[in-house]
Structures are given as C-alpha cells and as structure tokens.
Design a protein around this motif. Sequence first.
Motif: not given
Length: 77
Positions: A20, A35, A56-57, A59-61, A63
């Motif tokens: 990851r 992701q 862009c997601w 709920d992630s960093s 993002s």
Amino acid sequence: KLCKQYPDWSKDDCQHVADRKIWVGMTYDMIVAVQGRKPNVVNPSNYGNGMRYQWCWTDSSPSCFYGGEDGIVTSYN
C-alpha cells in the motif's frame, strides 16, 4: 498475485502496491489497486497542453492524485 493480474508491472511495483505504498510515477491502475476501488470523483481538465486528470477518493489520505492521459501519477495530496 498482483503480478499475475498485471504482468506489465515490475516485481518491485507489485510489492509496493501490496504494501500500500504510494509514489510519483505509479499508474492509475496501481492507485486503484492500493485504494481497493475506483475513485469517487474524476476531474478532467485541458488548458491547451493535453488532458490532465484529478482522481479523488473522499475517505483516504492522500485523497487526490494528478496525472495526464498516460495515467502516470505526477503528484498527489
């Protein structure tokens, strides 16, 4: 397993994705694999020198990831 699914990825790339890790130069498909799903938002833009994308997601960093038509990540935040 990833290398069988994506034979054009190097062994190191497969290991980084499995761990990851995120880096400039990875591909859109690698980001999706890290992701675990496609982005929530894709923003295309063209300011006269070719298409650019923001993936862009919510709920992630980090993002958001940025790249061109070749799908190679040039930056992220």
